[in-house]
Motif scaffolding. Structure first.
Motif, PDB file in Angstrom:
ATOM      1  N   ILE A 195     -10.640  -0.211 -94.067  1.00 30.62           N
ATOM      2  CA  ILE A 195     -10.681  -1.659 -94.316  1.00 30.62           C
ATOM      3  C   ILE A 195      -9.284  -2.144 -94.708  1.00 30.62           C
ATOM      4  N   LYS A 196      -8.850  -3.185 -94.033  1.00 30.11           N
ATOM      5  CA  LYS A 196      -7.503  -3.717 -94.263  1.00 30.11           C
ATOM      6  C   LYS A 196      -7.576  -5.195 -94.653  1.00 30.11           C
ATOM      7  N   LYS A 197      -6.436  -5.683 -95.100  1.00 31.07           N
ATOM      8  CA  LYS A 197      -6.311  -7.106 -95.421  1.00 31.07           C
ATOM      9  C   LYS A 197      -6.844  -7.968 -94.262  1.00 31.07           C
ATOM     10  N   GLY A 198      -7.662  -8.934 -94.589  1.00 30.09           N
ATOM     11  CA  GLY A 198      -8.182  -9.849 -93.566  1.00 30.09           C
ATOM     12  C   GLY A 198      -9.493  -9.401 -92.938  1.00 30.09           C
ATOM     13  N   ASP A 199      -9.845  -8.108 -93.075  1.00 26.86           N
ATOM     14  CA  ASP A 199     -11.137  -7.646 -92.530  1.00 26.86           C
ATOM     15  C   ASP A 199     -12.269  -8.264 -93.336  1.00 26.86           C
ATOM     16  N   ARG A 200     -13.400  -8.463 -92.695  1.00 25.72           N
ATOM     17  CA  ARG A 200     -14.557  -8.973 -93.410  1.00 25.72           C
ATOM     18  C   ARG A 200     -15.509  -7.846 -93.789  1.00 25.72           C
ATOM     19  N   VAL A 201     -15.954  -7.906 -95.030  1.00 23.53           N
ATOM     20  CA  VAL A 201     -16.879  -6.891 -95.552  1.00 23.53           C
ATOM     21  C   VAL A 201     -18.117  -7.622 -96.067  1.00 23.53           C
ATOM     22  N   ASP A 238     -18.244 -11.372 -88.186  1.00 24.38           N
ATOM     23  CA  ASP A 238     -17.722 -10.149 -87.582  1.00 24.38           C
ATOM     24  C   ASP A 238     -17.350  -9.104 -88.645  1.00 24.38           C
ATOM     25  N   CYS A 239     -18.297  -8.778 -89.486  1.00 23.70           N
ATOM     26  CA  CYS A 239     -18.005  -7.842 -90.582  1.00 23.70           C
ATOM     27  C   CYS A 239     -17.896  -6.420 -90.051  1.00 23.70           C
ATOM     28  N   LYS A 240     -16.932  -5.695 -90.608  1.00 20.06           N
ATOM     29  CA  LYS A 240     -16.711  -4.315 -90.183  1.00 20.06           C
ATOM     30  C   LYS A 240     -17.556  -3.337 -90.977  1.00 20.06           C
ATOM     31  N   MET A 241     -17.900  -3.754 -92.182  1.00 25.63           N
ATOM     32  CA  MET A 241     -18.586  -2.848 -93.094  1.00 25.63           C
ATOM     33  C   MET A 241     -19.681  -3.595 -93.838  1.00 25.63           C
ATOM     34  N   VAL A 242     -20.731  -2.830 -94.214  1.00 22.04           N
ATOM     35  CA  VAL A 242     -21.754  -3.388 -95.107  1.00 22.04           C
ATOM     36  C   VAL A 242     -21.828  -2.487 -96.337  1.00 22.04           C
ATOM     37  N   ILE A 243     -21.854  -3.114 -97.504  1.00 22.04           N
ATOM     38  CA  ILE A 243     -22.051  -2.365 -98.748  1.00 22.04           C
ATOM     39  C   ILE A 243     -23.435  -2.733 -99.268  1.00 22.04           C
ATOM     40  N   THR A 244     -24.270  -1.728 -99.471  1.00 29.79           N
ATOM     41  CA  THR A 244     -25.641  -2.008 -99.901  1.00 29.79           C
ATOM     42  C   THR A 244     -26.101  -0.934-100.871  1.00 29.79           C
TER      43      THR A 244
END
Ligand code: PRX
Length: 635
Positions: free
Chosen positions: A117-123, A167-173
């Motif tokens: 995950i980098k700056k600007g990515d959506r999580v 356009d999220c790259k990751m999900v935290i659950t």
């Protein structure tokens, strides 16, 4: 006199005048004296509501987490930053100090980085109210990733729509969540949502309920082992003041939810400044906002605003009714809460229980009571004032929106005399306007109109993710050079504002914004339904509840209406979530329409309100005969 901390009404007026006479100078001073910047701005404000484009502190560099955590370490390292109160009152509360928060956020941020995950990515964050929720929000901010928190009561369809939109790259659950006596299978909901999302590469799973869940090979990982292995040191990413900090979805009256984009510098300054003044937070106070971090109230006034002030902020995992309706008061007594911020719907639900439970606990620590999310009715206001605040703790009825980022109209406790049901005066720097139907501003007092804001404030949303045109159309096209809130308001003889409610097709149910169109779309998916219309009607706990008028495709056939009602609510639960379920469903022969085919909601609203003495002009209706039928069969 300190412009940062207002304590008297005179001071409020003085600072207010200053803030509107010279907004740039005013906010520059606040920003300069009370925050940590890596580099100062080149320009305080540039704006053009016709585009619309608003930039605060352009050119400035900062990281909001350095303001919320790092800068407190020297003086408040051992002070509790987050006080976590779990769902089960028998489980111990957790006190997370500023130093521990620093280490935990760094670890989490390192995990995010290691996952690419980098700056600007959506999580996307889809978590219950456990410490990992606040920590993951801060971890994203620390590395410049844009968090999109989705309230963990939303359905898999609502979740996938939001994940895909940004356009999220990751999900935290988490494996699941506790909600009173119930558990909810959050991971199952995520798995279902992700069947429709190609953008998500990885899922991090916090363990909360120890349930046996499916872990998708190559995609899902348990969070804890990754955190254990991660370093607790990390240099925060340097962000531009106008870099996006987060996206938060809110319902519109039509179409899909709007991903409101909030940026970093102005949002930080305004949420911190409002927090300090609206709650009159003092150094050793314990502050508790009962909202969920899945809503803007939680973003601004559980996480960012309190932490930027070095406050102790309570995070409560449970519900007001578990193990009984005394839970809120038990927590206030246990943690000696000084500021308590909740929603009118909760107050009404608790007031229904009488005063036995509220009288059982020692609430003498309370200094300020807050209300947010919907108009507070007079009865609830007095119950709150008499039984919770014991007439000693002023109520701040705070009006604001997901879009505004921070509180806009509110009393300042101990300074502004309160008046039941009135949000009272504009906060420092806020320039409201009431507009008439011809688009003219209504001057003077004792007037009502549509509520707009005519000058930018630092925490306003900058756009709708991926759809700037919709942002302009929704908020800046109704009135030239003004931000239109979608609310109606009146101004009394001394200039106090009272919010009268939405003037569009958004209905506020238990403090949650619900657009009618997405609910109607969900209902219309039922194979037996031809069309439907939703309106709000008054409800003694929820404020407003939903009334659905549904026309079936085959009206002749005798159907099991009760079963159909269940199926319709099931579809709504699947598409949106249980919060959008209808309280009443009336099956109709048809819906009243104008000649151009528009449903006449005004009539349906009146029928739902049981106010049919004067339905207004029905002469333009295409099918006036359905109105009598709907009235005869109203629920
Ligand atoms: O109609 C107003 C109502 O809630 C709407 C904003 O909802 P949301 O974006 O979900 O944010 C809620 C929390 C900030 C507003 O347009 N509303 C919010 N606070 C009040 C209110 N209505 C009356 N009085 C309030 N104090």
């Amino acid at each position: 006199m300190s412009n940062y901390h207002i304590k008297h009404l005179e001071e409020y007026y003085q600072v207010y005048r200053k803030s509107v006479r010279n907004p740039e100078g005013f906010w520059e001073e606040i920003a300069e004296e009370h925050f940590l910047w890596r580099k100062k701005w080149d320009n305080v404000l540039s704006w053009d509501f016709s585009k619309p484009e608003v930039k605060w502190f352009e050119g400035a560099k900062l990281n909001i987490t350095e303001n919320c955590i790092d800068r407190h370490l020297a003086t408040r390292g051992d002070k509790t930053a987050i006080l976590f109160e779990p769902n089960d009152p028998n489980d111990p509360a957790e006190h997370i100090s500023y130093r521990q928060l620093y280490h935990r956020v760094n670890k989490f941020a390192n995990v995010l980085k290691a996952q690419g995950i980098k700056k600007g990515d959506r999580v996307c964050i889809y978590l219950p109210m456990i410490p990992e929720l606040a920590i993951s929000v801060l971890a994203c901010a620390r590395i410049g990733a844009i968090h999109s928190v989705v309230f963990a009561g939303f359905s898999s369809t609502a979740l996938s729509t939001r994940i895909n939109d940004s356009d999220c790259k990751m999900v935290i659950t988490s494996d699941g969540s506790y909600r009173g006596a119930k558990t909810i299978d959050l991971k199952g909901i995520v798995d279902e949502a992700l069947l429709d999302c190609d953008c998500v590469a990885s899922v991090l799973v916090a363990k909360r309920i120890n349930s046996d869940i499916h872990m998708e090979e190559g995609r899902d990982q348990w969070l804890q082992p990754l955190l254990d292995a991660a370093s607790d040191q990390l240099t925060a990413e340097v962000m531009d003041a106008e870099d996006p900090l987060f996206i938060l979805y809110t319902s519109g009256s039509t179409g899909k939810p709007k991903g409101m984009v909030h940026t970093t510098g102005g949002y930080m300054v305004y949420t911190a400044y409002t927090f300090k003044n609206v709650f009159q937070y003092r150094e050793n106070d314990v502050y508790w906002c009962t909202a969920d971090i899945g809503w803007i109230t939680g973003h601004s006034y559980i996480v960012y605003g309190p932490l930027a002030n070095g406050a102790t902020t309570v995070m409560f995992e449970g519900v007001p009714s578990y193990p009984d309706f005394g839970r809120f008061w038990e927590i206030v007594e246990k943690h000696k809460v000084n500021q308590f911020y909740t929603a009118p719907t909760a107050i009404r639900a608790l007031a229904k229980q009488g005063t036995e439970l509220v009288d059982k606990y020692d609430l003498s620590s309370l200094k300020t009571l807050g209300s947010v999310g919907e108009p507070i009715n007079e009865e609830a206001w007095h119950w709150y004032n008499d039984n919770v605040g014991k007439k000693k703790a002023p109520i701040v009825d705070t009006w604001w929106q997901t879009e505004t980022g921070g509180i806009m109209i509110t009393p300042i406790p101990y300074a502004t005399p309160t008046k039941p049901t009135y949000a009272t005066l504009p906060f420092i720097g806020i320039q409201p306007a009431l507009m008439d139907e011809n688009g003219e501003e209504i001057k003077g007092n004792q007037v009502d109109g549509r509520l707009c804001v005519k000058f930018p404030w630092p925490s306003m949303a900058r756009t709708i993710w991926g759809n700037h045109e919709r942002y302009r159309d929704t908020y800046f096209s109704a009135y030239k050079d003004k931000y239109f809130t979608g609310d109606g308001a009146l101004r009394d003889e001394v200039g106090y504002y009272r919010i009268t409610g939405r003037v569009d097709d958004v209905i506020i149910v238990s403090g949650h914004n619900l657009g009618t169109a997405p609910i109607e779309d969900a209902i219309n998916e039922h194979q037996a339904v031809a069309e439907s219309a939703i309106v709000g009607f008054p409800h003694d706990v929820k404020g407003s509840a939903l009334y659905g008028y549904v026309t079936l495709k085959d009206t002749g056939e005798s159907r099991d209406h009760d079963n159909l009602r269940k199926e319709i609510n099931q579809i709504i639960t699947e598409h949106i979530g249980p919060i959008a379920k209808l309280d009443k469903i009336q099956f109709t022969q048809g819906l009243p329409k104008t000649r151009s085919g528009k449903i006449m909601r005004r009539i349906l609203r009146k029928i739902a309100h049981k106010d049919t003495s004067n339905l207004g002009d029905t002469s333009t209706l295409l099918n006036p005969e359905v109105v009598q039928d709907i009235m005869d069969n109203a629920l």
